[in-house]
Design a protein around this motif. Structure first.
Motif, PDB file in Angstrom:
ATOM      1  N   ALA A 191       0.816  -1.216   0.000  1.00 11.32           N
ATOM      2  CA  ALA A 191       0.000   0.000   0.000  1.00 11.32           C
ATOM      3  C   ALA A 191       0.849   1.265   0.000  1.00 11.32           C
ATOM      4  N   GLU A 192       2.086   1.161   0.476  1.00  6.10           N
ATOM      5  CA  GLU A 192       2.976   2.317   0.608  1.00  6.10           C
ATOM      6  C   GLU A 192       4.002   2.415  -0.520  1.00  6.10           C
ATOM      7  N   ILE A 193       3.817   1.669  -1.597  1.00 11.94           N
ATOM      8  CA  ILE A 193       4.807   1.672  -2.680  1.00 11.94           C
ATOM      9  C   ILE A 193       5.029   3.083  -3.228  1.00 11.94           C
ATOM     10  N   ASP A 194       3.956   3.809  -3.475  1.00 10.58           N
ATOM     11  CA  ASP A 194       4.108   5.145  -4.049  1.00 10.58           C
ATOM     12  C   ASP A 194       4.863   6.068  -3.096  1.00 10.58           C
ATOM     13  N   GLU A 195       4.528   6.004  -1.807  1.00 12.03           N
ATOM     14  CA  GLU A 195       5.200   6.845  -0.820  1.00 12.03           C
ATOM     15  C   GLU A 195       6.684   6.485  -0.711  1.00 12.03           C
ATOM     16  N   ALA A 196       6.967   5.183  -0.701  1.00 16.55           N
ATOM     17  CA  ALA A 196       8.362   4.744  -0.614  1.00 16.55           C
ATOM     18  C   ALA A 196       9.155   5.216  -1.836  1.00 16.55           C
ATOM     19  N   TRP A 197       8.513   5.194  -2.990  1.00 21.21           N
ATOM     20  CA  TRP A 197       9.178   5.651  -4.207  1.00 21.21           C
ATOM     21  C   TRP A 197       9.532   7.140  -4.095  1.00 21.21           C
ATOM     22  N   GLN A 198       8.586   7.932  -3.599  1.00 22.28           N
ATOM     23  CA  GLN A 198       8.845   9.360  -3.448  1.00 22.28           C
ATOM     24  C   GLN A 198      10.006   9.617  -2.490  1.00 22.28           C
ATOM     25  N   VAL A 199      10.080   8.845  -1.421  1.00 24.43           N
ATOM     26  CA  VAL A 199      11.175   8.999  -0.463  1.00 24.43           C
ATOM     27  C   VAL A 199      12.515   8.678  -1.136  1.00 24.43           C
ATOM     28  N   GLU A 207       9.560  14.688  10.263  1.00 26.32           N
ATOM     29  CA  GLU A 207       8.123  14.700  10.530  1.00 26.32           C
ATOM     30  C   GLU A 207       7.398  13.670   9.670  1.00 26.32           C
ATOM     31  N   ALA A 208       7.760  13.604   8.391  1.00 26.63           N
ATOM     32  CA  ALA A 208       7.135  12.632   7.493  1.00 26.63           C
ATOM     33  C   ALA A 208       7.487  11.212   7.902  1.00 26.63           C
ATOM     34  N   ALA A 209       8.725  10.995   8.345  1.00 28.48           N
ATOM     35  CA  ALA A 209       9.147   9.665   8.779  1.00 28.48           C
ATOM     36  C   ALA A 209       8.355   9.219  10.003  1.00 28.48           C
ATOM     37  N   ALA A 210       8.162  10.141  10.949  1.00 26.26           N
ATOM     38  CA  ALA A 210       7.400   9.818  12.156  1.00 26.26           C
ATOM     39  C   ALA A 210       5.948   9.499  11.809  1.00 26.26           C
ATOM     40  N   SER A 212       4.900   8.264   9.004  1.00 28.97           N
ATOM     41  CA  SER A 212       4.900   6.955   8.347  1.00 28.97           C
ATOM     42  C   SER A 212       4.921   5.825   9.366  1.00 28.97           C
ATOM     43  N   VAL A 213       5.721   5.995  10.416  1.00 30.44           N
ATOM     44  CA  VAL A 213       5.789   4.979  11.477  1.00 30.44           C
ATOM     45  C   VAL A 213       4.447   4.858  12.182  1.00 30.44           C
ATOM     46  N   ARG A 214       3.821   5.985  12.495  1.00 28.13           N
ATOM     47  CA  ARG A 214       2.521   5.958  13.178  1.00 28.13           C
ATOM     48  C   ARG A 214       1.478   5.250  12.336  1.00 28.13           C
ATOM     49  N   ARG A 215       1.472   5.525  11.039  1.00 34.15           N
ATOM     50  CA  ARG A 215       0.495   4.897  10.153  1.00 34.15           C
ATOM     51  C   ARG A 215       0.709   3.385  10.075  1.00 34.15           C
ATOM     52  N   ALA A 216       1.966   2.972  10.017  1.00 38.16           N
ATOM     53  CA  ALA A 216       2.265   1.537   9.992  1.00 38.16           C
ATOM     54  C   ALA A 216       1.823   0.870  11.287  1.00 38.16           C
ATOM     55  N   ASP A 217       2.052   1.548  12.408  1.00 33.76           N
ATOM     56  CA  ASP A 217       1.625   1.009  13.709  1.00 33.76           C
ATOM     57  C   ASP A 217       0.099   0.905  13.768  1.00 33.76           C
ATOM     58  N   ASP A 218      -0.584   1.930  13.278  1.00 31.83           N
ATOM     59  CA  ASP A 218      -2.049   1.916  13.292  1.00 31.83           C
ATOM     60  C   ASP A 218      -2.589   0.783  12.421  1.00 31.83           C
ATOM     61  N   PHE A 219      -1.942   0.542  11.289  1.00 32.45           N
ATOM     62  CA  PHE A 219      -2.362  -0.536  10.397  1.00 32.45           C
ATOM     63  C   PHE A 219      -2.183  -1.886  11.093  1.00 32.45           C
ATOM     64  N   ALA A 220      -1.042  -2.082  11.744  1.00 27.51           N
ATOM     65  CA  ALA A 220      -0.780  -3.340  12.447  1.00 27.51           C
ATOM     66  C   ALA A 220      -1.749  -3.534  13.602  1.00 27.51           C
ATOM     67  N   THR A 221      -2.075  -2.450  14.306  1.00 30.16           N
ATOM     68  CA  THR A 221      -3.022  -2.541  15.418  1.00 30.16           C
ATOM     69  C   THR A 221      -4.404  -2.936  14.920  1.00 30.16           C
TER      70      THR A 221
END
Length: 231
Positions: A191-199, A207-210, A212-221
């Motif tokens: 789901a994050e392929i486009d975002e990873a490509w931009q990075v 701020e963007a990295a933090a 991204s981590v929060r979103r990944a944590d929310d997805f796992a939760t």
């Protein structure tokens, strides 16, 4: 809010499992009883309450928050809530591919193609896939079948599914997690392929990295919430 309790226990009762704080029942923001469908989910939520320090921080209790949302917002009208989730089938991320560069096109095809193939077989549907961002209509039969499948999902799992779909932008990704048999981390990476490509192309600030981590944590939760709700 200062911590006002010492003991946290899980109690089996009619209709599910409840949490007691020093013997008193926990209630949702709408004052409904916090009754959970499985012992496993109740224990996970109880652990969130046990882990609180001198103050109670709702932000550190995501399972409790999802359970509150299920009881207060989904259970009263699951059909309407399911319709809202099902609308993501009309604009699923996996159906909108880049037209270049070739490396990004190949990455999307490799990650998104198998997920769409799974959904085709699982729900007996077809998808219209396009390049670019101009909306493309999906077959009415596909929308109907996916809508029916979502309407049949139990309210607690539907709550977790909503979070999965909102974060990923993909109903197919959310359904793959809920259905089981898929690696949650791999689905999030897809789901994050486009975002990873931009990075990769432009770099990423703190701020963007933090975020991204929060979103990944929310997805796992949300994925764990669905699994625990199923039992």
């Amino acid at each position: 809010m200062k911590r006002f309790y010492t003991d946290v226990t899980v109690i089996a009762e009619q209709g599910g499992f409840a949490i007691r704080l020093d013997g008193r029942p926990v209630r949702t923001p709408a004052r409904a009883a916090l009754t959970l469908p499985t012992a496993a989910l109740a224990e996970a939520i109880a652990q969130e309450w046990r882990a609180q320090g001198e103050t109670v921080d709702p932000a550190s209790m995501p399972m409790t928050g999802l359970a509150n949302a299920a009881i207060d917002h989904v259970v009263p009208d699951p059909a309407t809530f399911a319709e809202g989730v099902a609308r993501y089938a009309q604009s699923d991320l996996l159906c909108y591919r880049a037209d270049g560069p070739d490396t990004l096109v190949a990455r999307q095809a490799a990650a998104w193609g198998p997920l769409l193939d799974w959904a085709r077989g699982r729900y007996d549907v077809t998808f219209a896939v396009t390049q670019g961002i101009i909306p493309v209509p999906q077959p009415e039969e596909t929308l109907a079948r996916l809508g029916a499948a979502i309407a049949a999902i139990a309210p607690f799992i539907l709550t977790g599914l909503s979070t999965l779909v909102t974060l990923s932008g993909s109903l197919v990704c959310g359904l793959a997690v809920v259905d089981g048999g898929h690696d949650v981390g791999a689905i999030w990476q897809a789901a994050e392929i486009d975002e990873a490509w931009q990075v990769e192309q432009w770099g990423e600030d703190a701020e963007a990295a933090a975020r991204s981590v929060r979103r990944a944590d929310d997805f796992a939760t949300a994925a764990a919430f669905c699994a625990l709700s199923r039992g």
